[in-house]
Design a protein around this motif. Sequence first.
Motif, PDB file in Angstrom:
ATOM      1  N   GLU A 106      -1.995  17.166  11.883  1.00  0.00           N
ATOM      2  CA  GLU A 106      -3.139  16.280  11.587  1.00  0.00           C
ATOM      3  C   GLU A 106      -3.126  15.904  10.095  1.00  0.00           C
ATOM      4  OE1 GLU A 106      -8.040  16.144  11.854  1.00  0.00           O
ATOM      5  OE2 GLU A 106      -6.928  17.816  12.751  1.00  0.00           O
ATOM      6  N   PRO A 107      -3.293  14.602   9.783  1.00  0.00           N
ATOM      7  CA  PRO A 107      -3.245  14.179   8.379  1.00  0.00           C
ATOM      8  C   PRO A 107      -4.618  14.158   7.717  1.00  0.00           C
ATOM      9  CG  PRO A 107      -3.248  12.245   9.773  1.00  0.00           C
ATOM     10  CD  PRO A 107      -3.310  13.450  10.705  1.00  0.00           C
ATOM     11  N   ILE A 108      -4.639  14.435   6.432  1.00  0.00           N
ATOM     12  CA  ILE A 108      -5.793  14.130   5.576  1.00  0.00           C
ATOM     13  C   ILE A 108      -5.372  12.972   4.674  1.00  0.00           C
ATOM     14  CG2 ILE A 108      -7.434  14.976   3.863  1.00  0.00           C
ATOM     15  CD1 ILE A 108      -6.758  17.812   4.688  1.00  0.00           C
ATOM     16  N   TYR A 109      -6.063  11.870   4.788  1.00  0.00           N
ATOM     17  CA  TYR A 109      -5.760  10.701   3.962  1.00  0.00           C
ATOM     18  C   TYR A 109      -6.313  10.949   2.559  1.00  0.00           C
ATOM     19  CZ  TYR A 109      -6.013   5.746   2.489  1.00  0.00           C
ATOM     20  OH  TYR A 109      -5.896   4.554   1.807  1.00  0.00           O
ATOM     21  N   ALA A 157       0.839  -1.205   0.000  1.00  0.00           N
ATOM     22  CA  ALA A 157       0.000   0.000   0.000  1.00  0.00           C
ATOM     23  C   ALA A 157       0.868   1.247   0.000  1.00  0.00           C
ATOM     24  CB  ALA A 157      -0.924   0.010   1.209  1.00  0.00           C
ATOM     25  N   CYS A 158       0.730   2.077  -1.029  1.00  0.00           N
ATOM     26  CA  CYS A 158       1.375   3.377  -1.075  1.00  0.00           C
ATOM     27  C   CYS A 158       0.289   4.424  -0.826  1.00  0.00           C
ATOM     28  CB  CYS A 158       2.048   3.607  -2.425  1.00  0.00           C
ATOM     29  SG  CYS A 158       3.079   5.088  -2.461  1.00  0.00           S
ATOM     30  N   LYS A 159       0.402   5.138   0.276  1.00  0.00           N
ATOM     31  CA  LYS A 159      -0.628   6.089   0.672  1.00  0.00           C
ATOM     32  C   LYS A 159      -0.084   7.508   0.645  1.00  0.00           C
ATOM     33  CE  LYS A 159      -2.990   2.757   3.663  1.00  0.00           C
ATOM     34  NZ  LYS A 159      -3.502   2.457   5.028  1.00  0.00           N
ATOM     35  N   SER A 160      -0.945   8.440   0.261  1.00  0.00           N
ATOM     36  CA  SER A 160      -0.583   9.857   0.247  1.00  0.00           C
ATOM     37  C   SER A 160      -1.440  10.608   1.264  1.00  0.00           C
ATOM     38  CB  SER A 160      -0.800  10.453  -1.147  1.00  0.00           C
ATOM     39  OG  SER A 160       0.130   9.931  -2.062  1.00  0.00           O
ATOM     40  N   TYR A 161      -0.776  11.484   2.002  1.00  0.00           N
ATOM     41  CA  TYR A 161      -1.457  12.316   2.996  1.00  0.00           C
ATOM     42  C   TYR A 161      -1.113  13.780   2.737  1.00  0.00           C
ATOM     43  CZ  TYR A 161      -1.889   7.958   5.694  1.00  0.00           C
ATOM     44  OH  TYR A 161      -2.178   6.686   6.102  1.00  0.00           O
ATOM     45  N   LEU A 162      -1.994  14.659   3.174  1.00  0.00           N
ATOM     46  CA  LEU A 162      -1.661  16.068   3.344  1.00  0.00           C
ATOM     47  C   LEU A 162      -1.641  16.327   4.846  1.00  0.00           C
ATOM     48  CD1 LEU A 162      -3.786  17.808   0.552  1.00  0.00           C
ATOM     49  CD2 LEU A 162      -1.326  17.359   0.551  1.00  0.00           C
ATOM     50  N   ILE A 163      -0.536  16.875   5.334  1.00  0.00           N
ATOM     51  CA  ILE A 163      -0.351  17.081   6.768  1.00  0.00           C
ATOM     52  C   ILE A 163      -0.468  18.570   7.088  1.00  0.00           C
ATOM     53  CG2 ILE A 163       1.155  16.670   8.745  1.00  0.00           C
ATOM     54  CD1 ILE A 163       0.392  14.111   7.323  1.00  0.00           C
ATOM     55  N   SER A 164      -1.335  18.875   8.037  1.00  0.00           N
ATOM     56  CA  SER A 164      -1.509  20.271   8.440  1.00  0.00           C
ATOM     57  C   SER A 164      -0.267  20.752   9.201  1.00  0.00           C
ATOM     58  CB  SER A 164      -2.746  20.409   9.322  1.00  0.00           C
ATOM     59  OG  SER A 164      -2.901  21.744   9.761  1.00  0.00           O
ATOM     60  N   LYS A 165       0.316  21.840   8.741  1.00  0.00           N
ATOM     61  CA  LYS A 165       1.527  22.376   9.388  1.00  0.00           C
ATOM     62  C   LYS A 165       1.215  23.180  10.644  1.00  0.00           C
ATOM     63  CE  LYS A 165       3.197  24.393   5.640  1.00  0.00           C
ATOM     64  NZ  LYS A 165       4.154  25.087   4.723  1.00  0.00           N
TER      65      LYS A 165
END
Length: 255
Positions: A209-212, A182-190
Amino acid sequence: IEACKKFHNKIDIIELGAGDATKSIHLLKAAVSKDLTTTYIPIDISGNIIEHLRNFIPENIPDLIVDGQQGEYFEMLDKVSKQSDTPKLLLFLGASIGNMPVTDALNFCKALHQYLNPNDLLLIGFDLKKNPQTVLSAYNDEAGITKAFNLNLLDRINRELGASFITSNFIHYPVYDPGTGACKSYLISKIAHEVELGDGTTFHFTKDEPIYMEVSQKYTSTEIEDQAQLSGFSFINSFYDSKNMFCNTLWQVPY
């Protein structure tokens, strides 16, 4: 195409998520040249794409009838499966199956099986497990293409839902687990901050906090064969690129 001809003299070719057919047009040309098909049924949620294919395909393959269907996959499959008794070759290319977790992908393949008849064929693309650094580098590319792809979703939410996302408040963070594939991408709140939608709905983000965002699932050849069997198909063969990075695999609905 030669593998398909072992089972059928004539088939209808159905494609899920056809897009602009840049992948499938090569297969379609070969199928017509081998007198294997006269009918191509692209299924896509986009009406613009279906209209494009109704013009583009005849311009490039004059002998091929295009019966485009706009709508959801299973609804359209149910419709076209009742239109003709001609055996079917169903295409699901481009490793789109990898955008689903393994269990969801298996349930999806089981559902496809339900809309096909005995001896019908499915050609489906899978991305393969490979050197972990190769996979991770593809989703953390130096050009920032995957980063821009994911941040663009926030821009679209701003544009289409009146949200207040500031994309610079997030970093792109991909991870790859070579064990599960599984290769997953997140956007992480700075930072800790709030985002409001146009209707007043508010989302609170804490720092880190991550956004999946997405998963891109990789498989081994053995896992692909197991997936075929578990979803009710018979595995016929797999066709690999020159570097064994991905494959298209041919399955059949058994009698």
